[in-house]
Write a protein that holds these residues in place. Sequence first.
Motif, PDB file in Angstrom:
ATOM      1  N   GLN A  82       0.831  -1.201   0.000  1.00 35.48           N
ATOM      2  CA  GLN A  82       0.000   0.000   0.000  1.00 35.48           C
ATOM      3  C   GLN A  82       0.869   1.256   0.000  1.00 35.48           C
ATOM      4  OE1 GLN A  82      -2.976   0.154   3.120  1.00 35.48           O
ATOM      5  NE2 GLN A  82      -2.718   2.368   3.289  1.00 35.48           N
ATOM      6  N   ALA A  83       0.474   2.242  -0.799  1.00 41.00           N
ATOM      7  CA  ALA A  83       1.212   3.497  -0.847  1.00 41.00           C
ATOM      8  C   ALA A  83       0.863   4.371   0.343  1.00 41.00           C
ATOM      9  CB  ALA A  83       0.885   4.231  -2.150  1.00 41.00           C
ATOM     10  N   THR A  84       1.761   5.333   0.664  1.00 43.25           N
ATOM     11  CA  THR A  84       1.462   6.321   1.691  1.00 43.25           C
ATOM     12  C   THR A  84       0.266   7.150   1.244  1.00 43.25           C
ATOM     13  OG1 THR A  84       3.774   6.425   2.345  1.00 43.25           O
ATOM     14  CG2 THR A  84       2.374   8.276   2.970  1.00 43.25           C
ATOM     15  N   MET A  85      -0.695   7.378   2.162  1.00 49.16           N
ATOM     16  CA  MET A  85      -1.928   8.060   1.779  1.00 49.16           C
ATOM     17  C   MET A  85      -2.372   9.026   2.868  1.00 49.16           C
ATOM     18  SD  MET A  85      -4.397   5.244  -0.030  1.00 49.16           S
ATOM     19  CE  MET A  85      -4.814   4.530   1.550  1.00 49.16           C
ATOM     20  N   LEU A  86      -3.111  10.052   2.457  1.00 47.80           N
ATOM     21  CA  LEU A  86      -3.848  10.918   3.359  1.00 47.80           C
ATOM     22  C   LEU A  86      -5.289  10.904   2.861  1.00 47.80           C
ATOM     23  CD1 LEU A  86      -0.909  12.590   2.655  1.00 47.80           C
ATOM     24  CD2 LEU A  86      -1.707  13.748   4.706  1.00 47.80           C
ATOM     25  N   SER A  87      -6.221  10.516   3.713  1.00 48.45           N
ATOM     26  CA  SER A  87      -7.599  10.340   3.266  1.00 48.45           C
ATOM     27  C   SER A  87      -8.569  10.906   4.287  1.00 48.45           C
ATOM     28  CB  SER A  87      -7.900   8.861   3.011  1.00 48.45           C
ATOM     29  OG  SER A  87      -7.585   8.078   4.150  1.00 48.45           O
ATOM     30  N   SER A  88      -9.641  11.496   3.775  1.00 45.14           N
ATOM     31  CA  SER A  88     -10.682  12.055   4.635  1.00 45.14           C
ATOM     32  C   SER A  88     -11.505  10.938   5.242  1.00 45.14           C
ATOM     33  CB  SER A  88     -11.585  12.988   3.827  1.00 45.14           C
ATOM     34  OG  SER A  88     -10.854  14.085   3.328  1.00 45.14           O
ATOM     35  N   THR A  89     -11.929  11.145   6.504  1.00 45.54           N
ATOM     36  CA  THR A  89     -12.754  10.171   7.194  1.00 45.54           C
ATOM     37  C   THR A  89     -13.587  10.919   8.226  1.00 45.54           C
ATOM     38  OG1 THR A  89     -12.721   8.073   8.419  1.00 45.54           O
ATOM     39  CG2 THR A  89     -10.977   9.645   8.934  1.00 45.54           C
ATOM     40  N   ARG A  90     -14.268  10.204   9.089  1.00 46.02           N
ATOM     41  CA  ARG A  90     -15.033  10.819  10.179  1.00 46.02           C
ATOM     42  C   ARG A  90     -14.827   9.987  11.440  1.00 46.02           C
ATOM     43  NH1 ARG A  90     -18.246  14.745   8.035  1.00 46.02           N
ATOM     44  NH2 ARG A  90     -19.329  15.164   9.993  1.00 46.02           N
ATOM     45  N   ILE A  91     -14.754  10.684  12.567  1.00 50.93           N
ATOM     46  CA  ILE A  91     -14.717  10.049  13.882  1.00 50.93           C
ATOM     47  C   ILE A  91     -15.974  10.527  14.598  1.00 50.93           C
ATOM     48  CG2 ILE A  91     -13.465   9.798  16.048  1.00 50.93           C
ATOM     49  CD1 ILE A  91     -12.043   8.586  13.627  1.00 50.93           C
ATOM     50  N   GLY A  92     -16.943   9.640  14.743  1.00 60.06           N
ATOM     51  CA  GLY A  92     -18.254  10.083  15.199  1.00 60.06           C
ATOM     52  C   GLY A  92     -18.806  11.059  14.180  1.00 60.06           C
ATOM     53  N   ALA A  93     -19.191  12.257  14.637  1.00 55.81           N
ATOM     54  CA  ALA A  93     -19.686  13.294  13.734  1.00 55.81           C
ATOM     55  C   ALA A  93     -18.592  14.247  13.281  1.00 55.81           C
ATOM     56  CB  ALA A  93     -20.805  14.078  14.428  1.00 55.81           C
ATOM     57  N   LEU A  94     -17.342  13.988  13.646  1.00 51.36           N
ATOM     58  CA  LEU A  94     -16.257  14.938  13.411  1.00 51.36           C
ATOM     59  C   LEU A  94     -15.482  14.626  12.132  1.00 51.36           C
ATOM     60  CD1 LEU A  94     -14.844  15.076  17.062  1.00 51.36           C
ATOM     61  CD2 LEU A  94     -16.558  16.587  16.018  1.00 51.36           C
ATOM     62  N   PRO A  95     -15.355  15.590  11.213  1.00 55.18           N
ATOM     63  CA  PRO A  95     -14.479  15.397  10.050  1.00 55.18           C
ATOM     64  C   PRO A  95     -13.046  15.156  10.511  1.00 55.18           C
ATOM     65  CG  PRO A  95     -15.882  17.325   9.762  1.00 55.18           C
ATOM     66  CD  PRO A  95     -16.025  16.901  11.203  1.00 55.18           C
ATOM     67  N   ALA A  96     -12.360  14.269   9.817  1.00 58.43           N
ATOM     68  CA  ALA A  96     -11.009  13.901  10.241  1.00 58.43           C
ATOM     69  C   ALA A  96     -10.169  13.540   9.034  1.00 58.43           C
ATOM     70  CB  ALA A  96     -11.067  12.731  11.222  1.00 58.43           C
ATOM     71  N   LEU A  97      -8.866  13.464   9.281  1.00 55.23           N
ATOM     72  CA  LEU A  97      -7.904  13.058   8.264  1.00 55.23           C
ATOM     73  C   LEU A  97      -7.138  11.846   8.785  1.00 55.23           C
ATOM     74  CD1 LEU A  97      -6.490  13.783   5.516  1.00 55.23           C
ATOM     75  CD2 LEU A  97      -4.772  14.985   6.899  1.00 55.23           C
ATOM     76  N   ARG A  98      -7.020  10.840   7.928  1.00 59.69           N
ATOM     77  CA  ARG A  98      -6.234   9.658   8.292  1.00 59.69           C
ATOM     78  C   ARG A  98      -4.946   9.663   7.484  1.00 59.69           C
ATOM     79  NH1 ARG A  98      -7.368   3.533   9.899  1.00 59.69           N
ATOM     80  NH2 ARG A  98      -5.503   2.590   8.992  1.00 59.69           N
ATOM     81  N   LEU A  99      -3.831   9.462   8.192  1.00 58.90           N
ATOM     82  CA  LEU A  99      -2.517   9.365   7.575  1.00 58.90           C
ATOM     83  C   LEU A  99      -2.095   7.907   7.621  1.00 58.90           C
ATOM     84  CD1 LEU A  99      -2.801  12.160   9.278  1.00 58.90           C
ATOM     85  CD2 LEU A  99      -0.387  12.438   8.748  1.00 58.90           C
ATOM     86  N   ASP A 100      -1.726   7.343   6.467  1.00 61.55           N
ATOM     87  CA  ASP A 100      -1.317   5.944   6.377  1.00 61.55           C
ATOM     88  C   ASP A 100       0.034   5.833   5.695  1.00 61.55           C
ATOM     89  OD1 ASP A 100      -3.595   3.929   7.178  1.00 61.55           O
ATOM     90  OD2 ASP A 100      -4.617   5.559   6.112  1.00 61.55           O
ATOM     91  N   LEU A 101       0.915   5.005   6.275  1.00 58.28           N
ATOM     92  CA  LEU A 101       2.206   4.719   5.660  1.00 58.28           C
ATOM     93  C   LEU A 101       2.177   3.364   4.971  1.00 58.28           C
ATOM     94  CD1 LEU A 101       4.821   5.869   8.338  1.00 58.28           C
ATOM     95  CD2 LEU A 101       3.788   7.193   6.483  1.00 58.28           C
ATOM     96  N   SER A 102       3.112   3.161   4.067  1.00 59.97           N
ATOM     97  CA  SER A 102       3.180   1.897   3.343  1.00 59.97           C
ATOM     98  C   SER A 102       3.517   0.726   4.251  1.00 59.97           C
ATOM     99  CB  SER A 102       4.205   1.998   2.207  1.00 59.97           C
ATOM    100  OG  SER A 102       5.482   2.352   2.714  1.00 59.97           O
ATOM    101  N   ASP A 103       4.139   1.003   5.432  1.00 59.32           N
ATOM    102  CA  ASP A 103       4.477  -0.080   6.354  1.00 59.32           C
ATOM    103  C   ASP A 103       3.318  -0.433   7.286  1.00 59.32           C
ATOM    104  OD1 ASP A 103       4.403   1.993   8.172  1.00 59.32           O
ATOM    105  OD2 ASP A 103       6.483   1.807   8.830  1.00 59.32           O
ATOM    106  N   GLY A 104       2.174   0.231   7.135  1.00 60.50           N
ATOM    107  CA  GLY A 104       1.003  -0.079   7.952  1.00 60.50           C
ATOM    108  C   GLY A 104       0.766   0.877   9.095  1.00 60.50           C
ATOM    109  N   GLY A 105       1.727   1.752   9.389  1.00 60.06           N
ATOM    110  CA  GLY A 105       1.531   2.738  10.440  1.00 60.06           C
ATOM    111  C   GLY A 105       0.450   3.732  10.053  1.00 60.06           C
TER     112      GLY A 105
END
Length: 280
Positions: free
Chosen positions: A2-25
């Motif tokens: 998997q490539a390093t990614m930054l993706s929009s998501t939600r935590i409960g009702a709160l807009p959020a950003l998820r940061l993902d590394l290729s190593d799974g972090g």
Amino acid sequence: MQATMLSSTRIGALPALRLDLSDGGSATVTDYGAHVVSWQPVPGDERLFMSETAVLDGTKPVRGGVPVIFPQFGAFGTGVRHGFARTVSWTPEERRSGQDYATATWVLTPDDSALSVPARVEMTVSLGPRRLDLELHVAHDGTASFSFTAALHTYLRVDDIASASLLGLQDCAYRDQTDEGRMKRQEERHLRIDREIDRIYAEAPAKLELIAGGRSTHVLQDGFTDVVIWNPWIERSRAFPDLPADGFRRFLCVEAATVLEPVRLADGETWTGRQTLIAP
């Protein structure tokens, strides 16, 4: 892989950003409070505590993760306890990623109606292999000087607080908030928690180590002058409706802080404080 990614998501009702590394972090940050709510150096290895009963609709501070405390820590000032930064939505700004890193910045400016100080405030979260870097940056943007206290109120997850220990504070002086603010000195090498603890260590060392459940988390700081260690234990926990009765057993707050000597900025001056979490 998997490539390093930054993706929009939600935590409960709160807009959020998820940061993902290729190593799974991975790490997840909400726009509300620029609040880090998760850090996993590898999948399934969550290092931050989040209360199961945390309020996630933007009406109250989020219990757990890394609340940003600004421009006032606790009652060290005349404003709102622990400041306003954790209870307003920040503006997402720069996002960058590479082969082995992902970073994002959130800002508050004097144009934001909630910002009651003449400053631009930035919170930058950077994810690298087995590490998380948090940077709070304040740039004066007015004519009169102003002062503030601040902290990154980091809830580190443990399986059982009774078996956790913190190294690096031996011989350090601290203000005991559970004993009318009396100044004391820690004698033991391993700080173990068996009661309520609320301490502000002055001129804190740059590196601490939390050992819990067979794993270690290194906590580094720069720019912040103090470190706060907090766990409410049994009686105090009952005052927090957003914390389960046994929640205190699963975290220790190790907070990079500048409290005992406030920062004072003149027009054009800046200040930066950093905290780094490493899973060796």
